[in-house]
Write a protein that holds these residues in place. Structure first.
Motif, PDB file in Angstrom:
ATOM      1  N   ASN A 133       4.484   8.952  90.420  1.00 18.98           N
ATOM      2  CA  ASN A 133       5.679   8.487  89.862  1.00 18.98           C
ATOM      3  C   ASN A 133       6.825   8.627  90.835  1.00 18.98           C
ATOM      4  O   ASN A 133       7.898   7.647  90.692  1.00 18.98           O
ATOM      5  N   ALA A 134       6.585   9.134  91.971  1.00 18.46           N
ATOM      6  CA  ALA A 134       7.545   9.142  93.064  1.00 18.46           C
ATOM      7  C   ALA A 134       6.960   8.180  94.192  1.00 18.46           C
ATOM      8  O   ALA A 134       7.951   7.242  94.800  1.00 18.46           O
ATOM      9  N   ILE A 135       5.833   8.170  94.434  1.00 24.99           N
ATOM     10  CA  ILE A 135       5.224   7.424  95.513  1.00 24.99           C
ATOM     11  C   ILE A 135       5.441   5.856  94.987  1.00 24.99           C
ATOM     12  O   ILE A 135       5.540   5.011  96.138  1.00 24.99           O
ATOM     13  N   VAL A 136       5.276   5.572  93.959  1.00 24.79           N
ATOM     14  CA  VAL A 136       5.573   4.132  93.609  1.00 24.79           C
ATOM     15  C   VAL A 136       6.928   3.632  93.854  1.00 24.79           C
ATOM     16  O   VAL A 136       7.159   2.605  94.856  1.00 24.79           O
ATOM     17  N   PRO A 137       8.118   4.130  93.599  1.00 22.47           N
ATOM     18  CA  PRO A 137       9.330   3.895  93.878  1.00 22.47           C
ATOM     19  C   PRO A 137       9.465   4.006  95.602  1.00 22.47           C
ATOM     20  O   PRO A 137      10.147   3.117  96.026  1.00 22.47           O
ATOM     21  N   ILE A 187       5.314  10.360  76.398  1.00 21.31           N
ATOM     22  CA  ILE A 187       5.762  11.349  77.319  1.00 21.31           C
ATOM     23  C   ILE A 187       5.474  11.019  78.737  1.00 21.31           C
ATOM     24  O   ILE A 187       6.433  11.156  79.823  1.00 21.31           O
ATOM     25  N   TRP A 188       4.450  10.393  79.085  1.00 15.46           N
ATOM     26  CA  TRP A 188       4.072  10.095  80.402  1.00 15.46           C
ATOM     27  C   TRP A 188       4.903   9.144  81.112  1.00 15.46           C
ATOM     28  O   TRP A 188       5.570   9.131  82.058  1.00 15.46           O
ATOM     29  N   SER A 189       5.093   7.891  80.154  1.00 16.20           N
ATOM     30  CA  SER A 189       6.229   6.908  80.703  1.00 16.20           C
ATOM     31  C   SER A 189       7.296   7.056  81.036  1.00 16.20           C
ATOM     32  O   SER A 189       8.311   6.982  81.843  1.00 16.20           O
ATOM     33  N   ASN A 190       7.641   8.265  80.086  1.00 14.09           N
ATOM     34  CA  ASN A 190       9.094   8.753  80.012  1.00 14.09           C
ATOM     35  C   ASN A 190       9.289   9.658  81.509  1.00 14.09           C
ATOM     36  O   ASN A 190      10.392   9.439  81.969  1.00 14.09           O
ATOM     37  N   LYS A 191       8.479  10.217  81.651  1.00 14.95           N
ATOM     38  CA  LYS A 191       8.421  11.265  83.027  1.00 14.95           C
ATOM     39  C   LYS A 191       8.457  10.322  84.170  1.00 14.95           C
ATOM     40  O   LYS A 191       9.155  10.632  84.922  1.00 14.95           O
ATOM     41  N   SER A 192       7.774   9.313  84.381  1.00 14.52           N
ATOM     42  CA  SER A 192       7.702   8.217  85.468  1.00 14.52           C
ATOM     43  C   SER A 192       9.114   7.807  85.378  1.00 14.52           C
ATOM     44  O   SER A 192       9.543   7.664  86.643  1.00 14.52           O
ATOM     45  N   HIS A 193       9.777   7.368  84.285  1.00  7.65           N
ATOM     46  CA  HIS A 193      10.931   6.795  84.201  1.00  7.65           C
ATOM     47  C   HIS A 193      12.131   7.805  84.968  1.00  7.65           C
ATOM     48  O   HIS A 193      12.841   7.413  85.860  1.00  7.65           O
ATOM     49  N   ILE A 217      17.392   2.231  88.085  1.00  6.21           N
ATOM     50  CA  ILE A 217      16.139   2.124  87.076  1.00  6.21           C
ATOM     51  C   ILE A 217      16.764   1.678  85.642  1.00  6.21           C
ATOM     52  O   ILE A 217      17.978   2.264  85.156  1.00  6.21           O
ATOM     53  N   ALA A 218      16.080   0.754  85.070  1.00  3.53           N
ATOM     54  CA  ALA A 218      16.582   0.365  83.724  1.00  3.53           C
ATOM     55  C   ALA A 218      15.244   0.395  82.887  1.00  3.53           C
ATOM     56  O   ALA A 218      14.221   0.591  83.194  1.00  3.53           O
ATOM     57  N   VAL A 219      15.427   0.640  81.438  1.00  2.00           N
ATOM     58  CA  VAL A 219      14.574   0.645  80.361  1.00  2.00           C
ATOM     59  C   VAL A 219      14.368  -0.882  80.142  1.00  2.00           C
ATOM     60  O   VAL A 219      15.205  -1.371  79.553  1.00  2.00           O
ATOM     61  N   ALA A 220      13.215  -1.458  80.124  1.00  4.57           N
ATOM     62  CA  ALA A 220      12.795  -2.857  79.548  1.00  4.57           C
ATOM     63  C   ALA A 220      12.599  -2.804  78.165  1.00  4.57           C
ATOM     64  O   ALA A 220      13.100  -3.727  77.577  1.00  4.57           O
ATOM     65  N   ALA A 221      11.930  -1.661  77.805  1.00  5.70           N
ATOM     66  CA  ALA A 221      11.794  -1.595  76.039  1.00  5.70           C
ATOM     67  C   ALA A 221      11.288  -0.277  76.033  1.00  5.70           C
ATOM     68  O   ALA A 221      10.803   0.503  76.794  1.00  5.70           O
ATOM     69  N   SER A 222      11.483   0.143  74.485  1.00  4.60           N
ATOM     70  CA  SER A 222      11.245   1.552  74.402  1.00  4.60           C
ATOM     71  C   SER A 222      10.572   1.824  73.053  1.00  4.60           C
ATOM     72  O   SER A 222      11.072   0.919  72.012  1.00  4.60           O
ATOM     73  N   SER A 223       9.733   2.623  72.619  1.00  3.74           N
ATOM     74  CA  SER A 223       9.288   2.825  71.406  1.00  3.74           C
ATOM     75  C   SER A 223      10.071   3.610  70.682  1.00  3.74           C
ATOM     76  O   SER A 223      10.056   3.783  69.470  1.00  3.74           O
ATOM     77  N   GLY A 224      11.112   4.223  71.251  1.00  2.60           N
ATOM     78  CA  GLY A 224      11.908   5.089  70.526  1.00  2.60           C
ATOM     79  C   GLY A 224      13.335   5.324  71.462  1.00  2.60           C
ATOM     80  O   GLY A 224      13.225   4.974  72.372  1.00  2.60           O
ATOM     81  N   SER A 225      13.986   6.420  70.896  1.00  2.00           N
ATOM     82  CA  SER A 225      15.019   6.797  71.881  1.00  2.00           C
ATOM     83  C   SER A 225      14.408   7.877  72.617  1.00  2.00           C
ATOM     84  O   SER A 225      13.272   8.304  72.673  1.00  2.00           O
ATOM     85  N   GLU A 226      15.058   8.086  73.755  1.00  2.00           N
ATOM     86  CA  GLU A 226      14.513   9.079  74.903  1.00  2.00           C
ATOM     87  C   GLU A 226      14.140  10.234  74.204  1.00  2.00           C
ATOM     88  O   GLU A 226      13.018  10.660  74.513  1.00  2.00           O
ATOM     89  N   THR A 227      15.057  10.810  73.204  1.00  2.00           N
ATOM     90  CA  THR A 227      14.596  12.151  72.779  1.00  2.00           C
ATOM     91  C   THR A 227      13.465  12.033  71.894  1.00  2.00           C
ATOM     92  O   THR A 227      12.768  12.833  71.679  1.00  2.00           O
ATOM     93  N   ALA A 228      13.173  10.967  71.434  1.00  2.00           N
ATOM     94  CA  ALA A 228      12.279  10.691  70.285  1.00  2.00           C
ATOM     95  C   ALA A 228      10.849  10.257  70.732  1.00  2.00           C
ATOM     96  O   ALA A 228       9.938  10.250  69.736  1.00  2.00           O
ATOM     97  N   VAL A 240       1.005  -0.247  86.642  1.00  2.00           N
ATOM     98  CA  VAL A 240       0.403   0.440  85.629  1.00  2.00           C
ATOM     99  C   VAL A 240      -0.161   1.865  85.693  1.00  2.00           C
ATOM    100  O   VAL A 240      -1.021   1.956  86.894  1.00  2.00           O
ATOM    101  N   ASP A 241       0.205   2.913  84.906  1.00  2.00           N
ATOM    102  CA  ASP A 241      -0.216   4.270  85.086  1.00  2.00           C
ATOM    103  C   ASP A 241      -1.632   4.112  84.078  1.00  2.00           C
ATOM    104  O   ASP A 241      -1.340   4.190  82.933  1.00  2.00           O
TER     105      ASP A 241
END
Ligand code: PLP
Length: 374
Positions: free
Chosen positions: A78-82, A101-107, A116-127, A185-186
């Protein structure tokens, strides 16, 4: 042995464990355990080279990709990629797709390194803890993803291990309006479970401890033209170009984990390769989801088109029976079915090493439990 449904570290094929045990004190007449060998000696070099060749064959990895065996798990990636890619486009931008949860952690981790921006999301960050669909199906079409054409890369997690949300395909970046943006891709929790179209991804990474071996080694498959852009602050051992130039021996690699992963690759070839394994995985997932859909006693909340073939979260409608379910499952030889704490309920991880027989044993137990408590 009991059936093991752990999400990771998870079940390994029995044959692999037996072979590792048989070779434990003397690998192929060398007089050494693999753990005792110099990573630069001829024996370990052979083990590493075969592991790479087998992995390349299994996934049909094209020549213009490097295969790296790294450490630090997908979390470090998650850090090595950027650190390796964000300097590439000179804009310092990268976009993330959030599906759990995992893509949220990567973000979140990437935010330390650039714009860093969100291109699309399945829900709000907290959801996102409760995300039950991939943005693939949630949005009317992938043309609604907001990928910046000058982003250094787009990152997604193609199988959310906790939510049980899987991408059935990877996007063609041209259809997202960003043909020049590399896709990262993770694939940790469905690596080697299905065929992959490498022409769509620029970097694929996966921790071994689900489908590919013991914890400790991370496979990173990176397109060669992406090497050489690491930020000056990138630790040398995490600079993909250093690791590639040294054939993953820039520093001492996780030798034993690479060896066991190599045994898993050979086992997989014996099963007929990834395509054969994929058919078995389709049948296993179909059996379990069809049972869940017909039994009133249980509930699967993941959107049908996003259901993971590898990680199947489910709930008992009467959650007061959870402890009893888990205790009886354990006694019946069905282990590690407790759901992740952020989702609750149960989760059956049915990776490559869990055969159809294991899934059938689980379904029979669930039927029986439902009859006794329904
Ligand atoms: N990404 C995914 C999809 C995972 O399932 C996991 C772990 O379960 C991780 C990342 C983190 O992996 P690690 O703990 O090896 O860093």
């Amino acid at each position: 042995r009991p059936w093991n449904f752990s999400a990771g570290p998870s079940a390994l094929p029995l044959e692999v464990l037996q072979q590792a045990a048989a070779e434990m004190t003397d690998w192929h007449g060398s007089g050494m355990s693999v753990m005792e060998m110099s990573h630069r000696g001829k024996q370990f070099t052979q083990i590493r080279d075969e592991a790479e060749a087998d992995l390349r064959e299994l996934l049909a990895i094209p020549e213009d990709y490097e295969v790296l065996f790294m450490q630090g798990g997908a979390t470090a990636e998650n850090a090595i990629v950027p650190l390796n890619l964000i300097g590439r486009g000179k804009t310092g931008k990268a976009d993330y797709l959030l599906s759990g949860i995992w893509s949220n952690k990567s973000h979140k981790e990437a935010q330390r390194y650039g714009d860093i921006a969100v291109a699309a999301s399945s829900g709000s960050e907290t959801a996102l803890d409760g995300a039950t669909q991939a943005p693939w199906t949630w949005f009317p079409g992938i043309d609604t993803w907001k990928v910046r054409p000058d982003a250094s890369y787009l990152h997604l997690c193609s199988n959310e291990t906790i939510g049980g949300v899987e991408f059935s395909d990877w996007p063609d970046m041209a259809s997202v309006g960003a043909p020049d943006v590399p896709l990262v891709v993770d694939a940790s929790s469905h690596f080697l479970s299905r065929s992959i179209d490498f022409s769509r991804a620029a970097i694929v990474y996966a921790g071994a401890q689900k489908n590919a071996g013991p914890a400790g080694v991370t496979m990173v498959i990176v397109r060669k033209d992406l090497l050489g852009h690491a930020l000056p602050v990138c630790p040398s051992a995490f600079d993909y170009s250093n690791v590639a130039a040294a054939d993953s021996m820039f520093n001492t690699p996780p030798t034993y984990a690479i060896y066991v992963a190599g045994l898993v690759f050979k086992w997989l070839k014996k099963q007929g390769g990834v395509a054969a394994m994929e058919s078995v995985n389709v049948a296993k997932a179909q059996a379990l989801y069809s049972y869940l859909d017909t039994a009133d006693f249980y509930l699967s909340t993941v959107h049908a088109a996003s259901r993971s073939r590898m990680n199947v979260p489910f709930f008992l409608r009467d959650e007061s029976l959870n402890s009893e379910f888990l205790a009886q499952a354990d006694a019946a030889g069905l282990m590690q079915l407790k759901g992740h704490k952020s989702v609750g309920g149960m989760r059956a991880s049915i990776y490559n090493a869990v055969p159809m027989e294991g899934v059938q044993a689980l379904i029979s137990f669930m039927q029986n439990f439902a009859q006794r408590h329904g």
